[in-house]
Structures are given as structure tokens and as C-alpha cells.
Design an enzyme around this catalytic site. Structure first.
Site, PDB file in Angstrom:
ATOM      1  N   CYS A 164     -15.440  19.724 -61.737  1.00 33.64           N
ATOM      2  CA  CYS A 164     -14.046  19.252 -61.673  1.00 33.64           C
ATOM      3  C   CYS A 164     -13.350  19.718 -60.393  1.00 33.64           C
ATOM      4  O   CYS A 164     -13.044  20.904 -60.243  1.00 33.64           O
ATOM      5  CB  CYS A 164     -13.300  19.736 -62.918  1.00 33.64           C
TER       6      CYS A 164
ATOM      7  N   CYS B 217      -9.860  21.248 -60.920  1.00 33.57           N
ATOM      8  CA  CYS B 217      -9.986  22.599 -61.492  1.00 33.57           C
ATOM      9  C   CYS B 217     -10.209  23.617 -60.378  1.00 33.57           C
ATOM     10  O   CYS B 217      -9.597  24.697 -60.361  1.00 33.57           O
ATOM     11  CB  CYS B 217     -11.161  22.651 -62.472  1.00 33.57           C
TER      12      CYS B 217
END
Length: 435
Positions: A56, A59
Site C-alpha cells: 500500500c 500507507c
């Protein structure tokens, strides 16, 4: 949503993300979900969970740019226990399923019983994250609480203004019918706010209200009431707010003239005349940094667009654009010439002569020689160079340009955009091999 006790027991052996403690930012508990929840219970504070995945990009961005912030860390470390959980660890499967975690990052706050207090899907910046934390603790009113206060007193401009300021962040994390519902509510509040505040005259001329106009307002064509108010009060706006309102007026007027020129409506000339008339105080702000007047720049631009869209005369378009580039000289920005080339292809498609392809290529190369071009725009310009070379039958040069653009994408930090652009460039190269 309640996380059942038997699930908590099952997860007592969960392998949580092994994160290092960062004294400069949020200190994440290095144990399991159950251990972090037990610590939160002991301290009497909510548990903050960052659900993430190794792949991600957002993230990773939050790890590098948000969670490390000192002010954010101080607040969260005092008011929450925090833990990071990897959604792709198979031992976390039941928890992820129970909480319906489908996108990353998902940022969640739960109380001591595992009851969800608040959840957000998607990345946040430092300011948004801090506001979210303060809303959970009650140090800040929630958006819903502000909306309730507005409904009780619809003439409280302070509440309306705060509600509108918070709206973009709040709405961005809504989904489905909830999102549509809030958008309609906010649009109605904004229209009501603008109407009432503008009727108050000078009380509307301030930085906060201008920011709301800039963020929410869509001008409604010629003689729009908000634009006309700003034009009539431009001196006060510049004094109270700065130069931004001037550029807002210029942008609206320029776009309106360009749209008319593209439609073949010579009324664009009347729009441009205001540059020398009542809009002069605004345009005077932009005069500095050019070798020719703002009126001359706008006139050459709109005349060129009229030639291109209405007369279908690419030769005249190129002539007029080159007149502007020569007249403004070293004040022409790096992106202007590439934008001119792109506009020609947008209007003409593949119906561009060899001579005009060559002119467009010259503009693009000149743009790429400029300094400080943002990465995304640089990638697009290089790809455009590949397209032009392809139009000209220069397939080897086209492939070189596409490969060069691909190499530039390797510098991108946002993984989804990077993957999308790389896929498009690969397809362009594959299509060349079919020529």
C-alpha cells in the site's frame, strides 16, 4: 460493531506488525491487537489501529510523512494506545473479516470493549489526522455536531463558516448515499451562506470567506454576482486578502473568453475588453513578469483558439501562438509551448499536417528544456513527444520518447498512478511494434 471476546482470545497470538517506536511521532504498540487493547483498557483511553498492507503506497506515505510528526505524536501518545496491523497476515483474517476491512489504509478507533468509535478508509495528512484524533477525544466538535448546531441557529455565520471549512475533509471519507446526502446539504449551506454574507458588503471581504469561495464556488457565466462583487471591491480584496482574488477573477474571465472562442462566438472580444476596463485593477497584479500586456496575451490566445476551433486553421493557430511566444520572449513559461501543442492535437486529432507536426514537436522540445517542470507534467510532455514522433512516422524516436517517459515514472512515489502510467506507456510501445 462489537468484537466478541472469543475472537479476542483467538487473536491473542496474532502476529502484529513489528514496528519501531518513534519518539518523534506516534509510538505504536509492538504487541498483538489483544495486548494493545488491554493496554488501552488499563490506561482508560481508546485504541487507535492502523490497518495497512505492505504493497500500500498511501500507507507507506503516512508512515514517512504523517505518523512521524512530533505534534501528532505528542497528542496521540497522550490520548490513545496505537497499534499497526498487517491486513495480509493470514492469522489476522478473522479480525479483518469481522471489521470488514476492504481498503488500505483503514484508520480505526475502538473503545475498551472493542466497539468501533470512528473509522476512516484512505490516507490523511497531518492536520486531518490531528483533527480526527481530537474529534474522537471530544477536544473538537465532530462534523455532525457542528451540523446540529447549524440547524439550531441558521444565522450563526461562525458555525456555518467552520462547518464549510471542515466539509471537504469530512465528505472525502464518506461513501455511497451518505456522501451524496452530505454533498447536497453542504451545497445548500454554502449557497445560503454566500447570499447572506455578500448582502453584508464589507463583512464578506476577508480571507476565510475568500477561501470558501475559491474552494466551493462555480461562477455562473457572464456577470456572475460573486465575480462582479469581487471586481467592484478589488482594491479592498487586495488590501484585506492579498493578490489571490485578483487571480481568481482573471482565471474566470480568461476561461470564459477561451470557451467562447472555442465555440466560435466572437463575444469573447467583449469579455477581453474588460481587461482594459473595470477588471484592470485585477489584471494589473499579473502585469509584472511579462514583456507584453495581459490584454495582448489574452487576445493572441483567444484569437488562436478561434482560428483552431472555428476556422479549423492550424496554420493560423501556430502563427498566432508563435507571435505570442516571440513577443513575451523569456517570460513564456516552460509549460506554455507544450500546452499549445496539446491543444492543437486535442482540437485537430490526427488531422495535422507534416509541417504543423514539426512545429508542435519544436514547441515540446523547447518545453522540456525548461527548468522545474513538475514530474507528472514532465512525464506527460515526454509521452506527447512520443505521440508526435509517431504521427510523423518516426517510430524509433517515438519508442525512445516513451521509454524515456517510463524511466521518469520510476521517480514517482504514488504507486497507483505510477502503475497506471507505466501500463499506458507499455501499450504505446506495443502499438508501435504493430506499425
Amino acid at each position: 460493531m462489537n468484537i466478541k471476546q472469543n475472537l479476542l482470545l483467538t487473536l491473542s497470538f496474532v502476529i502484529a506488525a513489528a514496528t519501531t517506536v518513534n519518539a518523534q511521532g506516534i509510538e505504536f504498540n509492538k504487541g498483538t491487537y489483544t495486548e494493545a487493547l488491554a493496554e488501552a483498557n488499563e490506561r482508560g483511553v481508546p485504541l487507535f489501529i492502523d490497518f495497512y498492507a505492505d504493497w500500500c503506497g498511501p500507507c507507506k506515505m503516512m508512515d514517512k510523512q504523517v505518523f512521524v510528526d512530533q505534534e501528532l505524536g505528542t497528542y496521540f501518545n497522550e490520548n490513545f494506545v496505537s497499534v499497526k496491523l498487517n491486513t495480509e497476515h493470514e492469522i489476522n483474517e478473522e479480525l479483518v473479516k469481522e471489521l470488514d476491512i476492504t481498503s488500505m489504509p483503514t484508520l480505526m478507533f475502538v473503545d475498551g470493549e472493542g466497539e468501533v468509535i470512528s473509522r476512516i478508509s484512505g490516507s490523511m495528512n497531518i492536520e486531518e489526522m490531528l483533527k480526527l484524533g481530537k474529534t474522537v477525544t471530544g477536544d473538537l466538535k465532530s462534523f455532525e455536531e457542528m451540523y446540529t448546531a447549524y440547524k439550531k441557529d441558521k444565522n450563526n455565520f461562525e458555525v456555518m463558516q467552520e462547518l464549510l471549512k471542515a466539509a471537504p475533509s469530512f465528505v472525502s471519507f464518506q461513501t455511497g448515499m451518505d456522501k451524496k446526502k452530505w454533498i447536497i446539504r453542504i451545497e445548500n449551506i454554502f449557497e445560503e451562506y454566500i447570499e447572506k454574507k455578500m448582502a453584508m458588503g464589507d463583512a464578506f471581504i476577508n480571507a476565510d470567506d475568500y477561501r470558501l469561495v475559491n474552494r466551493f464556488y462555480e461562477p455562473k457565466g457572464e456577470h456572475d454576482e460573486v465575480i462582479e462583487f469581487m471586481v467592484a471591491n478589488m482594491d479592498k480584496y487586495i488590501e484585506n486578502v492579498g493578490n489571490a482574488p485578483a487571480f481568481y477573477v482573471i482565471r474566470n474571465n480568461t476561461t470564459m473568453a477561451q470557451d467562447l472562442a472555442k465555440k466560435g462566438d466572437k463575444k469573447y472580444m467583449e469579455i477581453l475588453e474588460r481587461i482594459k476596463g473595470d477588471m484592470k485593477p485585477a489584471y494589473d497584479i499579473a502585469e509584472e513578469g511579462h514583456n507584453i500586456s495581459q490584454y495582448e496575451i489574452a487576445k493572441l490566445d483567444c484569437d488562436a483558439l478561434y482560428a483552431l476551433y472555428e476556422e479549423k486553421d492550424a496554420d493560423k493557430y501556430i502563427q498566432l501562438k508563435n507571435e505570442y511566444f516571440e513577443a513575451d520572449g523569456d517570460k513564456v513559461t516552460s509549460l506554455s509551448k507544450a500546452s499549445a501543442a496539446q491543444a492543437m492535437y486535442y482540437a485537430m486529432g490526427n488531422d495535422v499536417s507534416e509541417k504543423n507536426n514539426a512545429a508542435a514537436k519544436e514547441w515540446i522540445i523547447a518545453s522540456l528544456a525548461g527548468d522545474k517542470i513538475p514530474l507528472m507534467q514532465r512525464i506527460n510532455i515526454i509521452a506527447l513527444l512520443g505521440d508526435v514522433n509517431k504521427h510523423m512516422g518516426l517510430l524509433k524516436e517515438a519508442e525512445q520518447a516513451y521509454n524515456r517517459a517510463y524511466a521518469e515514472t520510476l521517480q514517482m512515489e504514488e504507486s497507483r498512478s505510477q502503475m497506471y502510467l507505466q501500463l499506458q506507456l507499455k501499450r504505446k510501445i506495443e502499438m508501435l511494434n504493430l506499425e
